[in-house]
Design an enzyme around this catalytic site. Structure first.
Site, PDB file in Angstrom:
ATOM      1  N   GLN A 250       0.832  -1.199   0.000  1.00  0.00           N
ATOM      2  CA  GLN A 250       0.000   0.000   0.000  1.00  0.00           C
ATOM      3  C   GLN A 250       0.871   1.256   0.000  1.00  0.00           C
ATOM      4  O   GLN A 250       2.074   1.196   0.246  1.00  0.00           O
ATOM      5  CB  GLN A 250      -0.910   0.008   1.231  1.00  0.00           C
ATOM      6  N   HIS A 282     -10.657   5.793  18.775  1.00  0.00           N
ATOM      7  CA  HIS A 282     -10.010   4.655  19.431  1.00  0.00           C
ATOM      8  C   HIS A 282     -10.579   4.363  20.812  1.00  0.00           C
ATOM      9  O   HIS A 282     -10.628   3.194  21.222  1.00  0.00           O
ATOM     10  CB  HIS A 282      -8.491   4.884  19.473  1.00  0.00           C
ATOM     11  N   ASP A 307      -0.745   1.356  13.583  1.00  0.00           N
ATOM     12  CA  ASP A 307      -0.287   2.666  14.061  1.00  0.00           C
ATOM     13  C   ASP A 307      -0.118   2.721  15.577  1.00  0.00           C
ATOM     14  O   ASP A 307       0.418   3.693  16.113  1.00  0.00           O
ATOM     15  CB  ASP A 307      -1.250   3.768  13.617  1.00  0.00           C
ATOM     16  N   ASP A 327      -0.708  -7.136  11.738  1.00  0.00           N
ATOM     17  CA  ASP A 327      -0.818  -6.191  10.627  1.00  0.00           C
ATOM     18  C   ASP A 327       0.064  -6.694   9.501  1.00  0.00           C
ATOM     19  O   ASP A 327       1.256  -6.941   9.708  1.00  0.00           O
ATOM     20  CB  ASP A 327      -0.401  -4.779  11.055  1.00  0.00           C
ATOM     21  N   ALA A 362      -4.050 -11.377   8.359  1.00  0.00           N
ATOM     22  CA  ALA A 362      -4.945 -11.582   9.502  1.00  0.00           C
ATOM     23  C   ALA A 362      -5.796 -12.836   9.316  1.00  0.00           C
ATOM     24  O   ALA A 362      -6.044 -13.582  10.285  1.00  0.00           O
ATOM     25  CB  ALA A 362      -5.832 -10.350   9.691  1.00  0.00           C
ATOM     26  N   ASP A 379      -9.695  -3.715  13.414  1.00  0.00           N
ATOM     27  CA  ASP A 379      -9.554  -2.332  12.929  1.00  0.00           C
ATOM     28  C   ASP A 379      -9.077  -2.347  11.480  1.00  0.00           C
ATOM     29  O   ASP A 379      -8.045  -1.769  11.144  1.00  0.00           O
ATOM     30  CB  ASP A 379      -8.572  -1.576  13.831  1.00  0.00           C
TER      31      ASP A 379
END
Length: 516
Positions: A250, A282, A307, A327, A362, A379
């Site tokens: 990405q 969050h 993040d 991730d 994932a 998320d």
């Protein structure tokens, strides 16, 4: 009188024929890469990769067909015509990526016109090349042999381009540099053809000058591609870009405002968080799930969230002894750990001793792990593609339920129930297939608008327990009010459960957002 339908050359020597055969291999490679570049740019900027790649491939193939048909009207010196096509293709293809990025900020229709113009022009030129070379090579061998040689090399080149682009070109060079590099490759084929076939050309010196000029221009653009990329990206974002990276998966861009600190992260052009209000997002994502019911969670799985901002909120629960963060992109977790503005925002949560980072898919992680978790926080980006659709499927939620403890709780961000209500309620419907209790709630996040979440638990009739002290936004009263949905956030038609075998959620998403 010379017949204008007869080529101006005789059967090519073997060395020259081999040059043209090699050119076919490279031409096919370049053609497929141009196609992938345009499809990827459109997916980044417009979303819905299936739709964008389907349009790109379909119109590209159509334009190739038109080019192949038109080739029958070219006569005379076909080798010289091929070289001119190569040089024109080098310029158009080399400039396609940066041009599309520059067109996008003006208006969606303007971008669409530019996209189809580049697809049609490049497809037409690629379709023109192969028949021209096939006709030239048929002078040196039988038609059957020339067709077999040309098509086999064309397919091999296409395979090479389709493998080279995602593995090497995109992660190493990025989209703009890749298009310059492939354009330069086309120009080099033109130059090599001039040098090796100059005795077949009418104006070899002029052709040589044009080929060298094209190479010099594209080489110069390649050298300054970094600055051009920065200039193009500056047109996509209102704020100052402070960090950018094209990873294997990405495009990551971090911006900040000139007037005040407002760090923002964009993935493939989509906003992921803004410093001014990310705490709302969050806190709403993490604390209801971790405070749900009577049990105190000890193990937490975070899917996405590289993040570190969700991890920051989890660490406010002292009972948690283990956090696994999954991730796919190492560049994302490196950003959360090492980029100073983001590390400041997440309170250096990525350095926590109880945190284990897994850079893997994932879906595969959930499928293969033998760890049982008390809480699972999802998320992921919105389901704007078929690849993301499987992460919102009933099959995925079934696997997630399998690694939840008996009193475990799952929570997922679920897009906006205002801007994409059918997407939101499809997620709720899908979760309800697997979990006895699903709690739907929505919060106001100024940077995003109204945002939705779904909380699912294995134990029905559970309620919210005590929240940590010192939170900036979420309270029991806010959470209770968030479960009320006005009528304009409710679905307007019957919705189906999303499945891997019937991935309708990304189509719902495309329909939802098409009006905004």
């Amino acid at each position: 009188m010379t017949d204008t339908l007869t080529p101006r050359y005789t059967a090519l020597p073997r060395r020259q024929a081999m040059v043209l055969l090699g050119a076919i291999l490279v031409v096919a490679l370049c053609g497929i890469v141009y196609e992938l570049i345009i499809g990827t740019v459109s997916s980044y900027l417009l979303g819905n990769s299936v739709y964008q790649f389907s349009l790109t491939i379909g119109f590209f193939m159509f334009a190739m067909g038109v080019g192949s048909y038109v080739s029958r009207f070219f006569h005379g010196n076909l080798i010289q015509t091929f070289i001119w096509v190569e040089l024109i293709l080098a310029l158009i293809g080399g400039l396609c990526s940066v041009s599309l990025f520059m067109l996008f900020p003006y208006a969606p229709w303007f971008y669409t016109v530019g996209m189809f113009t580049f697809i049609s022009a490049i497809g037409f030129l690629v379709g023109l090349e192969i028949p021209l070379l096939m006709r030239v090579l048929s002078e040196s061998s039988t038609t059957r042999e020339s067709i077999a040689d040309v098509l086999s090399l064309d397919y091999i080149g296409a395979l090479g381009g389709s493998v080279l682009f995602p593995i090497l070109l995109l992660p190493s060079l990025g989209l703009i540099s890749s298009s310059f590099a492939i354009g330069l490759t086309n120009a080099m084929v033109g130059l090599l053809s001039v040098l090796c076939l100059r005795d077949q050309l009418d104006a070899p010196k002029r052709m040589l000058a044009c080929a060298i000029g094209t190479i010099v221009l594209l080489f110069a653009l390649t050298l300054v591609a970094g600055r051009i990329t920065a200039f193009a990206q500056d047109h996509l974002y209102f704020d100052r870009i402070v960090w950018r990276k094209q990873s294997q998966y990405q495009s990551l861009v971090v911006t900040n405002t000139w007037q005040k600190n407002d760090v923002r992260l964009y993935i493939d052009g989509h906003l992921q968080f803004a410093e001014t209000d990310e705490y709302r997002y969050h806190e709403a994502l993490v604390h209801p799930a971790l405070s749900w019911g009577d049990s105190t969670p000890k193990s937490v799985l975070v899917l996405g969230g590289g993040d570190g901002l969700a991890v920051r909120e989890i660490l406010k629960h002292p009972s948690v002894e283990r956090i696994d963060l999954v991730d796919l992109d190492p560049a994302m977790t490196d950003l959360g750990r090492n980029l100073a503005p983001v590390a400041r925002l997440n309170d250096n949560s990525m350095e926590a001793s109880i945190l284990n980072v897994h850079n893997t898919d994932a879906f595969n992680y959930v499928k293969s792990t033998d760890q049982i978790y008390d809480r699972i926080i999802i998320d992921f980006p919105d389901p704007h593609s078929e690849a993301l659709s499987k992460l919102y499927s009933v099959e995925f939620y079934a696997m997630v339920q399998g690694i939840l403890s008996q009193n475990g709780v799952l929570v997922t961000q679920s897009s906006s129930p205002f801007f994409s209500p059918h997407t939101y309620w499809t997620i709720s419907e899908t979760l309800s297939e697997m979990f006895p209790q699903v709690v739907n709630y929505q919060m106001s996040i100024p940077s995003f608008g109204v945002w939705g979440y779904n909380l699912a638990t294995n134990e029905p009739a559970s309620t919210l327990g005590d929240l940590p002290k010192g939170l900036r936004f979420i309270t029991p009263e806010v959470f209770l009010a968030a479960q009320v949905f006005p009528s304009d956030m409710l679905p307007r038609r019957e919705l189906a459960v999303n499945s891997i075998f019937d991935p309708g959620i990304y189509q719902e998403y495309a329909r939802d957002v098409s009006g905004y």
